[in-house]
Scaffold this active site. Structure first.
Site, PDB file in Angstrom:
ATOM      1  N   GLU A 181      -8.073 -16.634   6.647  1.00  0.00           N
ATOM      2  CA  GLU A 181      -7.160 -16.289   5.563  1.00  0.00           C
ATOM      3  C   GLU A 181      -5.974 -15.515   6.123  1.00  0.00           C
ATOM      4  O   GLU A 181      -6.144 -14.509   6.799  1.00  0.00           O
ATOM      5  CB  GLU A 181      -7.844 -15.408   4.519  1.00  0.00           C
ATOM      6  N   CYS A 182      -4.789 -15.977   5.842  1.00  0.00           N
ATOM      7  CA  CYS A 182      -3.555 -15.242   6.130  1.00  0.00           C
ATOM      8  C   CYS A 182      -3.478 -14.826   7.602  1.00  0.00           C
ATOM      9  O   CYS A 182      -3.117 -15.624   8.460  1.00  0.00           O
ATOM     10  CB  CYS A 182      -3.424 -14.047   5.197  1.00  0.00           C
ATOM     11  N   ALA A 183      -3.823 -13.590   7.916  1.00  0.00           N
ATOM     12  CA  ALA A 183      -3.796 -13.145   9.315  1.00  0.00           C
ATOM     13  C   ALA A 183      -4.668 -14.035  10.185  1.00  0.00           C
ATOM     14  O   ALA A 183      -4.343 -14.300  11.343  1.00  0.00           O
ATOM     15  CB  ALA A 183      -4.269 -11.699   9.404  1.00  0.00           C
TER      16      ALA A 183
ATOM     17  N   LEU B 148      -5.104 -17.200   9.797  1.00  0.00           N
ATOM     18  CA  LEU B 148      -4.308 -18.404  10.073  1.00  0.00           C
ATOM     19  C   LEU B 148      -3.383 -18.146  11.265  1.00  0.00           C
ATOM     20  O   LEU B 148      -3.234 -18.992  12.155  1.00  0.00           O
ATOM     21  CB  LEU B 148      -3.514 -18.789   8.826  1.00  0.00           C
TER      22      LEU B 148
ATOM     23  N   SER C  59      -5.733 -20.866   5.587  1.00  0.00           N
ATOM     24  CA  SER C  59      -4.770 -20.809   4.505  1.00  0.00           C
ATOM     25  C   SER C  59      -4.195 -19.403   4.404  1.00  0.00           C
ATOM     26  O   SER C  59      -4.779 -18.435   4.895  1.00  0.00           O
ATOM     27  CB  SER C  59      -5.454 -21.183   3.187  1.00  0.00           C
TER      28      SER C  59
END
Length: 466
Positions: A345-347, A349, A435
């Site tokens: 998630e986020c970081a 990714l 994502s």
């Protein structure tokens, strides 16, 4: 104490707007009550990851989020009780609000005020302490507080903490005005530059990154609040909260445990500080053995790792150190190449990308990521684009975005989620699901169950081929 119909003393710390000082007051209140020998359960309204870190330092137990958008209204009281009663029963719970008291989600799927501090206070039947920045007002404070006290009859404003008070005379004027308004003043905190908490592009610097400095800040906040706020009056207000007719949330009731105890590594350490406590609890309830790996320091994944979860944080701040750990980057790439479930998630990714601000990352995704001048922030109602180790196609979830980076491309040949007409976002390939969307799995517990089941299948397959 009975779990059902629990009489848990509690209060919500709110403010008329952001930047009034509610994080400092809430953290200081948690620290001051803890210093008295009380067990305090800390909570935060909304999807914020950073404030709960300071709360956790002050309380000595995890800070937990309460967000009706992410988990549904029906889970707010149960999740609150989970935090208040686990790992041991607290004496009092302190809930820090988000933004202004009545400011909620800006999304067409919900009515105005949904997921606001007031909404959560109503769901918890909790009295509210309003933190007011008094630095630029005198008698007008009474009109402001009167408006907040009467705006919604089902939100009980139990008292005010005046913040950034200038002088004794200033405090006397404020107290006199509020006395006439009939709202108790629970404390007055003077202007103190020492209470400034360093921030960066996404808000406060996480407590986990500041270590000794964060502990000193929390300790000082506790001392200031203890000297400036009537703690006995605060406790009396918290104890006036009525019983909650709810059962505490139980992760074991949300997922079915799979056999085999697959080992799932979860990224931690200073670069990956964003996460919800319930996510790990659901993984464990689904049968996983959860171990932590620090991508800044550990040079290999734990032996027998069947799956990897890399959540949010600030890898862009630690990009050089993450890049320098070539051994672990290679281990992560090999794990993904072998088809193991890897959820980012986020970081996460960014860490799986080919490069971050020009520095090599794990190369699991053929994606270039970099800092961006634009803040991407907001709630998202998303649908899974395809089957993955996390969700089946068509699965609907609610999450949020919170980043100042971008990915090029923003989606792979097969995307992860879609929430707008702009098209899919994220990447699904083999066992990888990556994502920008942050998810609280307590709102969609099947995601944790799906991931553990996928890891269990991999573990069983590996055993069969020995």
């Amino acid at each position: 104490m009975s779990a059902g119909g629990s009489v848990m003393p509690r209060l919500v710390v709110a403010a008329p707007s952001s930047n009034a000082g509610k994080t400092s007051v809430a953290t200081g209140l948690i620290a001051a009550l803890t210093a008295r020998g009380l067990t305090v359960s800390p909570h935060k309204v909304g999807p914020d990851y950073i404030d709960p870190g300071y709360h956790g330092l002050a309380a000595g137990r995890p800070g937990r989020n309460l967000d009706p958008w992410l988990v549904g209204e029906e889970r707010i009281a149960p999740l609150f009780l989970r935090g208040a009663l686990h790992p041991r029963t607290a004496d009092v719970a302190v809930v820090e609000g988000v933004m202004g008291l009545f400011d909620g989600a800006s999304h067409p799927a919900v009515e105005p005020g949904f997921a606001s501090t007031a909404h959560v206070a109503r769901l918890l039947r909790a009295p509210v302490v309003l933190v007011v920045d008094a630095s630029s007002q005198a008698r007008s404070v009474a009109a402001l507080v009167h408006g907040f006290a009467t705006f919604s009859p089902d939100v009980r404003l139990g008292g005010v903490v005046l913040n950034r008070v200038g002088t004794d005379r200033h405090e006397a004027i404020l107290r006199e005005a509020l006395g006439a308004a009939g709202v108790p003043v629970l404390g007055a905190v003077r202007r103190m530059e020492q209470l400034h908490t360093p921030s960066r592009h996404l808000g406060l610097i996480p407590a986990a990154e500041r270590s000794d400095a964060a502990l000193a800040t929390v300790r000082w906040l506790g001392e200031v609040v203890a000297a400036s706020v009537d703690l006995d009056a605060v406790l009396a207000l918290a104890r006036s909260a009525p019983a909650l007719a709810a059962q505490p949330w139980d992760p074991a009731a949300e997922v079915a445990a799979v056999p085999g105890r697959p080992r799932i590594a979860v990224a931690g350490g200073p670069a990956f500080t964003f996460g919800y406590a319930e996510n790990t609890e659901l993984l464990e309830a689904a049968g996983a053995e959860v171990v932590t790996v620090d991508p800044l320091r550990d040079e290999a994944l734990p032996p027998g790792t069947a799956g990897l979860v890399v959540g949010g944080g600030f890898p862009e701040v630690h990009a050089a150190e993450l890049s320098a750990n070539e051994a672990l980057r290679g281990d992560v790439a090999a794990l993904a190449a072998g088809g193991a479930p890897v959820v980012a998630e986020c970081a996460g990714l960014l860490y799986l990308s080919r490069e971050l601000d020009g520095m090599p990352m794990c190369g699991v995704l053929d994606v270039a990521t970099a800092m961006s001048p634009r803040l991407t922030l907001g709630y998202r109602a998303a649908v899974a684009v395809t089957d993955s180790v996390l969700a089946t196609a068509g699965t609907r979830v609610r999450g949020h975005e919170f980043h100042r980076t971008h990915a090029d491309p923003s989606a792979g040949a097969t995307g992860a989620w879609q929430w707008s007409a702009a098209g899919p976002e994220g990447f699904v390939a083999g066992g990888v699901h990556a994502s920008y969307l942050h998810l609280a799995w307590a709102g969609s517990p099947r995601l944790a169950g799906n991931l553990v089941a996928a890891c269990a299948r991999r573990t069983e397959s590996a055993r069969a081929h020995r």
